[in-house]
Design an enzyme around this catalytic site. Sequence first.
Site, short mmCIF file in Angstrom:
data_model
loop_
_atom_site.label_atom_id
_atom_site.label_comp_id
_atom_site.label_asym_id
_atom_site.label_seq_id
_atom_site.Cartn_x
_atom_site.Cartn_y
_atom_site.Cartn_z
N ASP A 145 42.03 9.61 -60.89
CA ASP A 145 40.62 9.25 -61.00
C ASP A 145 40.15 8.77 -62.38
OD1 ASP A 145 38.20 8.81 -59.86
OD2 ASP A 145 37.48 10.85 -60.01
N CYS A 252 26.23 12.82 -53.25
CA CYS A 252 25.67 12.60 -51.92
C CYS A 252 26.82 12.42 -50.94
CB CYS A 252 24.78 11.36 -51.94
SG CYS A 252 24.26 10.76 -50.32
S1 SF4 Z 1 24.66 7.45 -48.37
FE1 SF4 Z 1 24.02 5.92 -49.86
S2 SF4 Z 1 23.31 7.12 -51.60
FE2 SF4 Z 1 24.58 8.48 -50.36
S3 SF4 Z 1 26.67 8.31 -51.23
FE3 SF4 Z 1 26.49 6.83 -49.53
S4 SF4 Z 1 25.90 4.94 -50.56
FE4 SF4 Z 1 25.46 6.57 -52.00
#
Ligand code: SF4
Length: 357
Positions: A145, A252
Amino acid sequence: MARFIAQIEAILKQAATQAGFDLAGVAPARLGDSRELQFFSDWIAGGRAGEMAYLESRDGVGRLKRAALECIAPWARSVVVCALNYNTAHPRSTECHDPERGWVSRYAWGYADYHDVIMERLRRVEACLRAEVGDATIETRCYVDTGPVVERVLASYAGVGWIGKNTCLINQRAGSWLFLGVILTSLELTPDLPAPDRCGSCTRCLDACPTHAFVAARELDPTRCISYLTIEKRGAIPEELRAGMRNHVFGCDICQDVCPWNRKAPTSAAPEFQPRPKGFYPVLAWVANLSDEGFRASYRRSAIRRAKRSGLRRNAVVAMGNSGERGFVPLLQQLTGDSDPVVAEHAEWALRKIGDL
Ligand code: SF4
Ligand code: SF4
């Protein structure tokens, strides 16, 4: 020679399994006109890297290091790609709706920094390769990474998986909760066949992204992505993106949580990937009140440290505003006077969002 190479490949894959990896494959080091690497060059030229200056590092003659392995390891002929499943038997972000808690990305829950976990295992595979071939006759180098290597592109050429429309590497059996590590070698191994793209007509990940970070399938604008905003971005988060961050305090998982290939993804019982107490779904008020010492003690050897204390507290304040919970008002009022001006400004925004300013 061909027989010897075939034996080495079989030994390598066995060594990867013995080191605890779930998947392994071999990619060619020279990808020539690979459309993924060309896309990376165009992506950088388009200014998509945001504050991630390390992605733009170049060699002595100005070539993007990540666009071709020749720039960093001209001796490399093959790449051994190893993948480790870090999914544990815990709910998805899309199943958790407690307004008092914030989401931490699945890869950062555990007790160890994944770079250390993967590197230690890669070294075992590397040692096996060197012992089999003869230490003095080959060159090798491991990356997890942090090096100038686009691991998921190499993983797709090694047949470990395909790059989904959400830009993650997906394996048909294991899903996308995978840490990747690579061993560059001067040995000319026979590459595996690339895995076919199995996204088909699905667009779930593209449709679910709350900040509309996908410019197109497999094309992400990271400066809109919650992972970038909560981890890499320093200082103020653009106001127009704060509402879309919802309750995320570190990373996220939404575009992976909605992916059908993760529905039946296997889980790992490895102790290092089980959530530490404040790693999984922490209480927002606790995060916002974290002291320097508390931050250090709670996230020792955790990937969460990358966001820094200021960023993590800022993110918790944004999540409080997005929760709409009036119970946060007293704490947010107190935080408008915080010694960290970034936290204070975001607390004012959060109060306005709740409707108390
Ligand atoms: S859903 Fe959208 S904001 Fe969340 S990790 Fe995926 S691309 Fe990024
Ligand atoms: S959600 Fe659908 S389109 Fe997105 S990566 Fe998964 S299979 Fe591909």
